[in-house]
Design a protein around this motif. Structure first.
Motif: not given
Length: 424
Positions: A338-344
């Motif tokens: 949920w925390f990383h999906w926008p950037n990786h």
């Protein structure tokens, strides 16, 4: 297109920068209609423009960061033993002769670990996001430590023409490596996103750095290899499969054998962010890069979340990509996705990116070198193989090279194109 053309040797950065700045001042309000817009800056910081990245969600807050760190307690996969890593991720030293004398009929790629990759074709050598240090962090004793040693040292590199930097995170922009490169490769041109030139000047690197906005491009014209007129080539195969057609010899083109056509470098948008200190959040821009000659286009993804609209528009504006280097890891375990999906990107999203770019061949980067998030070290490679199969692609369409491994590909187009990028 708004392209600056400069002649080698590389005392060119100031001239390139001056030309780009003149273009910015003279640009009409609607000059970029249909093209990628310039990066958006608000209050001195770059922001993700929802018109370009409609699916992006900004999760950058101390509360979210704290929630991520607390929620990941005890959930990070253990690093395999040294023996297991030696078997699963062997490291080889690249052959210096092969690096110094690449086959001019082929495109040669050498994976140097994490996002560092060396690509050579038609006499040009492009190095991306070089990081040869033991750790990636603000100090030599802090930050994630390598789980795989670097396969090469700066002094062992061949002559490098261009170094592209995607953004300023420590695992992509390394002080010790950049300083050593600038000293050992005095003619190499560093292409960096907006806001990063000041950092280079702080490293006492005052020349050979050109700072670019999204959609801007520069062309290096090697006067040792003047470009003769040539008809456009047919459009390459857009199926996403690797090329199987034989490559004609350099003598079949309008260029002298083993000469160098102009090299165009394009700064492209991607979905990420920048920060090196507590106070400099997004004061620098982030970017992907397209490097193109008359017979080959190379896309370096750097570090990005999945943004299918941007990837598809890249192929629409600049044509199908011949070779792409795409990130496949640091997506995290389910508890942190949920925390990383926008950037990786996940490996599955990287395969979609490969297809969006209409890439003929892709190689994986940003994996197997540092444990930045909680997923098992070897999982990205396994998931990539499954995703390629599930998408109906050839296993050779998207490869994971070993650390230090060099492979050559028949990706040069049979007929040279006129160098006309479609970013008008």
């Amino acid at each position: 297109p708004n392209t600056q053309v400069v002649t080698m040797p590389l005392d060119l950065a100031a001239e390139l920068q001056r030309g780009l700045e003149e273009q910015r001042r003279a640009e009409a309000p609607n000059a970029r209609a249909g093209c990628f817009p310039r990066a958006k800056k608000v209050g001195g910081r770059f922001v993700i423009d929802p018109q370009v990245f409609p699916d992006y969600v900004d999760l950058h807050s101390f509360t979210n960061f704290l929630q991520w760190r607390v929620g990941m307690c005890g959930k990070t996969a253990p690093i395999p033993s040294a023996d297991a890593l030696d078997k699963a991720l062997p490291v080889v030293k690249p052959d210096p002769i092969i690096l110094a004398q690449p086959n001019h009929d082929l495109v040669q790629a050498t994976f140097l670990g994490h996002a560092s990759i060396l690509v050579q074709w038609q006499g040009w050598t492009v190095l991306a996001d070089p990081l040869f240090s033991e750790r990636c962090g603000p100090l030599s004793r802090f930050g994630p430590k390598r789980i795989r040693p670097c396969p090469i040292e700066v002094r062992d590199l061949p002559d490098v023409d261009v170094v592209v930097i995607s953004h300023n995170h420590y695992d992509h922009l390394d002080y010790a490596t950049v300083v050593a490169l600038a000293a050992s490769q005095p003619t190499a041109l560093f292409c960096v996103p907006l806001g990063m030139k000041e950092w280079f000047e702080g490293c006492d690197i005052h020349t050979n750095v050109v700072e670019m906005d999204w959609g801007e491009e520069v062309t290096i014209d090697d006067t040792l290899a003047p470009l003769a007129a040539a008809p456009p080539s047919p459009a390459p195969d857009a199926s996403g499969e690797p090329s199987s057609s034989p490559v004609s010899s350099p003598n079949s083109s309008c260029l002298p054998p083993h000469s160098r056509p102009p090299l165009t470098i394009v700064c492209l948008p991607c979905q990420h962010w920048c920060q090196r200190t507590a106070r400099d959040f997004n004061e620098c821009l982030w970017a992907s890069w397209l490097c193109k000659t008359s017979r080959m286009s190379y896309y370096f993804g750097g570090d990005t979340g999945y943004c299918g609209g941007v990837f598809k528009k890249t192929a629409q504006l600049y044509g199908p990509v011949d070779l792409a280097a795409l990130p496949i890891a640091a997506y995290g375990v389910p508890a942190e996705r949920w925390f990383h999906w926008p950037n990786h990107m996940t490996p599955e999203e990287a395969v979609e990116c490969h297809c969006d770019l209409q890439a003929r061949k892709s190689v994986a980067i940003h994996w197997g070198t540092f444990q930045l998030t909680g997923e098992p070290v070897l999982e990205p490679r396994e998931r990539l193989r499954d995703a390629v199969k599930d998408r109906g692609l050839s296993p050779a369409a998207f490869l994971c090279l070993g650390h230090g491994e060099t492979q050559s590909f028949s990706l040069l187009r049979d007929t040279p194109e006129a160098l006309t990028l479609l970013s008008q």
